[in-house]
Design a protein around this motif. Structure first.
Motif, short mmCIF file in Angstrom:
data_model
loop_
_atom_site.label_atom_id
_atom_site.label_comp_id
_atom_site.label_asym_id
_atom_site.label_seq_id
_atom_site.Cartn_x
_atom_site.Cartn_y
_atom_site.Cartn_z
N LYS A 7 30.80 59.37 48.56
CA LYS A 7 29.86 58.24 48.68
C LYS A 7 29.56 57.60 47.33
N ILE A 8 30.31 57.99 46.30
CA ILE A 8 30.13 57.39 44.97
C ILE A 8 31.11 56.24 44.78
N ARG A 9 30.64 55.14 44.19
CA ARG A 9 31.51 54.03 43.80
C ARG A 9 31.23 53.70 42.33
N ASN A 10 32.28 53.61 41.54
CA ASN A 10 32.16 53.15 40.14
C ASN A 10 32.79 51.77 40.06
N VAL A 11 31.96 50.75 39.90
CA VAL A 11 32.40 49.38 40.11
C VAL A 11 32.09 48.50 38.90
N SER A 12 33.10 47.79 38.41
CA SER A 12 32.90 46.78 37.36
C SER A 12 32.88 45.40 37.99
N ILE A 13 32.00 44.54 37.48
CA ILE A 13 32.02 43.12 37.86
C ILE A 13 32.77 42.39 36.76
N VAL A 102 35.83 40.90 41.51
CA VAL A 102 36.29 39.78 40.70
C VAL A 102 35.54 38.53 41.16
N ILE A 103 34.84 37.90 40.23
CA ILE A 103 34.13 36.67 40.59
C ILE A 103 35.07 35.49 40.36
N LEU A 104 35.22 34.67 41.39
CA LEU A 104 35.94 33.41 41.28
C LEU A 104 34.92 32.29 41.34
N SER A 105 34.96 31.40 40.38
CA SER A 105 34.01 30.29 40.39
C SER A 105 34.46 29.25 41.40
N ALA A 106 33.54 28.87 42.30
CA ALA A 106 33.86 27.82 43.28
C ALA A 106 34.04 26.47 42.62
N GLU A 115 42.43 35.78 33.69
CA GLU A 115 43.82 36.25 33.76
C GLU A 115 44.01 37.50 32.90
N LYS A 116 43.43 37.47 31.71
CA LYS A 116 43.55 38.62 30.81
C LYS A 116 42.88 39.84 31.43
N ILE A 117 41.69 39.64 32.00
CA ILE A 117 40.96 40.75 32.62
C ILE A 117 41.72 41.27 33.83
N TRP A 118 42.32 40.37 34.59
CA TRP A 118 43.12 40.78 35.76
C TRP A 118 44.28 41.67 35.30
N GLN A 119 44.89 41.33 34.16
CA GLN A 119 45.97 42.17 33.63
C GLN A 119 45.47 43.57 33.29
N PHE A 120 44.23 43.66 32.73
CA PHE A 120 43.66 44.98 32.46
C PHE A 120 43.51 45.77 33.76
N ALA A 121 43.02 45.08 34.81
CA ALA A 121 42.83 45.75 36.10
C ALA A 121 44.17 46.20 36.68
N ASP A 122 45.21 45.39 36.50
CA ASP A 122 46.56 45.80 36.92
C ASP A 122 47.02 47.04 36.16
N GLU A 123 46.75 47.02 34.86
CA GLU A 123 47.17 48.13 33.99
C GLU A 123 46.60 49.46 34.48
N TYR A 124 45.34 49.44 34.94
CA TYR A 124 44.69 50.67 35.40
C TYR A 124 44.72 50.81 36.92
N GLU A 125 45.48 49.91 37.59
CA GLU A 125 45.65 49.96 39.05
C GLU A 125 44.31 49.99 39.77
N ILE A 126 43.46 49.06 39.40
CA ILE A 126 42.10 49.00 39.94
C ILE A 126 42.09 48.18 41.24
N ARG A 128 40.58 45.76 44.00
CA ARG A 128 39.66 44.64 43.78
C ARG A 128 39.24 43.97 45.09
N ILE A 129 38.02 43.49 45.11
CA ILE A 129 37.60 42.51 46.11
C ILE A 129 37.10 41.30 45.33
N ALA A 130 37.21 40.13 45.93
CA ALA A 130 36.84 38.89 45.22
C ALA A 130 35.61 38.27 45.86
N PHE A 131 34.79 37.65 45.02
CA PHE A 131 33.57 36.97 45.47
C PHE A 131 33.58 35.57 44.88
#
Length: 689
Positions: A7-13, A102-106, A115-126, A128-131
């Motif tokens: 029931k633990i989640r470690n989440v970065s915005i 991942v926040i996407l600006s409307a 894009e750079k941050i997304w590459q970091f998330a890919d690197e660590y196989e994180i 994602r859900i988008a808002f």
């Protein structure tokens, strides 16, 4: 701390600067009751952006941590920076995260920093859900933001919500799983209603797309779906979760963090779709003794292991090492092994972080994120573990600074304190570097951009009472020769009593660039006695410290001592040292001396529309373009550029690209300064003496 690990989640915005990460974090904490009021970045009341430098700039500078409980789940929340100068904090946070929002600006969609941050998330196989945030703002478009994400990241975005209205008329969301509408009525409260009739066709169409995507991720569900069977709510939820954890697609939600619309549904989605430490499974490190792979299960009962991803310097608690526990349990007053340093550490008080506050706890277990005070040897990137079963996790990747300034302490008192104060800053922020340029004698502070260094200077004053000025550093030019010469260096002095006599014949030859200095002894027959030859080399080395053109150090020269003479009484080490020094300087002046300048290898990532302007600017700086690689919505330029032309490039690139360009830079090699610039540099060097 005895929590159920599933029931633990470690989440970065995560997102670019200005997308609303901190505002979303504040709304989440408020909804969960972790804070008593809804903090606002613009008002300076945010619990996540609490440093004075963050409040003044209205942006996150470092990753900040908090936690909350929601529907029997415990979530450790990390609010990360999105400004280019501080993305290392974001990368480090993702290293210990289980999932990310991942926040996407409307309004603005995806920017290069995202894009750079997304590459970091890919690197660590994180996973994602988008808002899609800011649906209440002018020009907001949900589908454009989803389309931007797919184009920029090559990721498949699957809406699981649709917005009800847009801009001023935005008032809620349609849940495509439940096929219900959530109509908001202020302060985060909402009513559940039927889907507006005018939206039903779109809702049904997007639901079909969502169900198809879920079915594609599971053979059993796909077979059922193709045979015309309806997927149950539980099957859709389970299929979504599996698809997120395996990074098959990114579910997309929407709302307004500022108006607290859609945030509670996002909080449910974090629980439902992002992985627990159990879902992430074993982590791999190395046995520090053998170098063999070693695994850790995410269990509170196994041997303790943790990774330190951040360090804070607190005026009251002292140094705080913030870590993610991967296995086992740690209690206050335990002893642990730092396998990165090979040092034992005594753990005192343990804490969990709540913005700028720290709450003491008795223990931390697998899946938890917490901190320990006053670990003497431990730094960011280190592994802590049980000393009876050691493991070391991979360190954080090195980061090259892109901008340097010379530091000038304002007073003698500041000068005395500056080294210690900067050392403490570097403990908190290892992307800062501090050094003394042996050639220019300046103290140099280097970082990831103008704002990064300005913030460092502000912290020096606020936290440690040290005031400094920043000035553009001097370029470390060097001198060399272009041709071979033979020259005599002779020193003879007679002034009554014993005199001084040294006679050397030297051959000076240019060496290939980067080869430094080579000294060759070709004396035969003892014309220069062996005991004086080291003095000859020393005299040459000392003469090379200041060249004949502008006094810059001399490099890439081979000097051969091939002849000479001596006096049985008057010769001495000093005489030969002076003779060799005189000979070298005379020979260098004859050997067509030239000035060399440092060349930097640069990688610059810019939006497509700025490519021409940035290349034109690099050409005007005497840059040589090595290649251009297309990226999603951007281009990566590789170039070699003289250091003298890019000392303040961070500011110039920001102006050229509206703050959307980012770059890295490192020293490559030395090259000859063009003739038309050489005289200016020589004149300026002579005037500066």
């Amino acid at each position: 701390m005895g929590r159920e690990i599933g029931k633990i989640r470690n989440v970065s915005i995560i997102a670019h600067s200005g997308a609303g990460k901190t505002t979303l974090g504040e709304a989440i904490l408020f909804n969960a009751g972790a804070t008593e009021r809804l903090g606002r970045v613009d008002d300076g009341t945010s619990v996540l952006d609490f440093e004075p430098e963050e409040i003044a700039r209205k942006m996150s500078i470092s990753a900040s941590l908090h936690h909350y409980e929601w529907n029997r789940h415990h979530i450790n929340l990390i609010d990360t920076p999105g400004f280019a100068n501080f993305l290392t904090e974001t990368r480090n946070a993702l290293r210990v995260s289980g999932g990310a929002v991942v926040i996407l600006s409307a309004i603005s969609g995806v920017k290069i920093q995202t894009e750079k941050i997304w590459q970091f998330a890919d690197e660590y196989e994180i996973p994602r859900i988008a808002f899609v945030n800011k649906m209440d703002r002018e020009r907001a478009s949900f589908l454009r933001a989803v389309d931007d994400m797919e184009k920029a990241f090559g990721a498949r975005g699957i809406p699981i919500q649709l917005p009800i209205g847009a801009e001023e008329g935005f008032r809620g969301v349609v849940d495509l799983i439940e096929m219900k509408a959530y109509i908001y009525n202020g302060e985060g409260s909402f009513d559940i209603a039927e889907i507006p009739p005018e939206m039903m066709e779109d809702a049904e169409s997007f639901r079909v797309r969502m169900v198809e995507a879920v079915a594609e991720g599971d053979d059993i569900l796909l077979e059922k779906y193709l045979e015309g069977g309806e997927l149950s709510r539980e099957e859709i939820l389970q299929g979504l979760r599996e698809s997120v954890i395996t990074n098959k697609f990114v579910p997309v939600l929407c709302g307004s963090a500022l108006k607290n619309i859609g945030v509670k549904q996002l909080m449910d989605a974090i629980n439902l779709y992002l992985p627990s430490p159990l879902d992430k499974g074993t982590v791999t490190g190395k046995d520090p003794a053998t170098g063999e792979d070693k695994r850790r299960e995410p269990s509170p009962d196994g041997p303790f292991s943790a990774f330190v991803f951040k360090t804070l310097s607190d005026p009251y608690a002292g140094k705080l090492s913030i870590f993610r526990v991967y296995s086992g349990t740690i209690k206050g007053d335990n002893h642990v092994l730092n396998t990165s340093k090979g040092a034992k550490e005594r753990v005192g008080q343990l804490y969990i972080l709540e913005g700028k506050k720290y709450r003491p706890v008795e223990s931390l277990s697998a899946g938890d994120i917490g901190a320990a005070a006053k670990l003497k040897e431990t730094a960011t990137g280190d592994t802590l573990c049980d000393d009876h079963d050691p493991i070391v996790f991979p360190p954080l990747p090195p980061v090259s600074p892109v901008l340097s300034y010379a530091i000038l302490p304002k007073t003698k008192a500041d000068e005395d304190k500056v080294h210690g104060a900067i050392a403490k800053l570097i403990e908190e922020d290892p992307t800062l570097q501090f050094s003394r340029d042996e050639q220019t004698k300046e103290f140099i502070i280097s970082g990831l951009g103008q704002v990064h260094l300005e913030v460092a200077v502000e912290k020096l004053k606020r936290k440690y009472g040290v005031e400094v000025d920043l000035k553009t550093p001097k370029v470390p030019y060097k001198e060399t020769i272009r041709t071979t010469v033979k020259v005599q260096g002779k020193y003879k002095k007679q002034s009554g009593g014993r005199g001084q006599y040294g006679d050397t014949w030297l051959k000076l030859e240019p060496l290939p660039r980067g080869k430094g200095f080579e000294f060759v002894d070709e004396i035969v027959g003892g014309v220069v006695p062996k005991q004086f030859i080291p003095a000859v080399e020393k005299g040459i080395r000392e003469a090379m410290e200041h060249g004949v053109l502008a006094g810059y150090p001399v490099v890439d020269v081979k000097v051969t001592l091939f002849d000479g003479s001596h006096h049985s009484v008057d010769s001495s080490e000093l005489a030969f040292k002076i003779a060799a020094s005189m000979g070298f300087r005379k020979g260098m002046a004859m050997a067509k001396p030239v000035l060399l300048e440092p060349i930097m290898a640069m990688e610059i990532i810019v939006p497509d529309e700025n490519l021409g302007d940035v290349i034109g600017d690099l050409n005007s700086r005497r840059g040589k373009i090595q290649g251009v690689e297309p990226r999603a919505n951007s281009q990566c330029i590789k170039a070699l550029v003289p250091m003298a032309e890019v000392l303040t490039y961070a500011n110039d690139l920001r102006s050229l690209t509206g703050g959307r360009g980012i770059f890295t830079m490192e020293f490559s090699h030395y090259e000859e300064v063009p003739t038309h610039l050489r005289e200016k540099i020589i004149s300026a060097a002579k005037e500066g003496k």
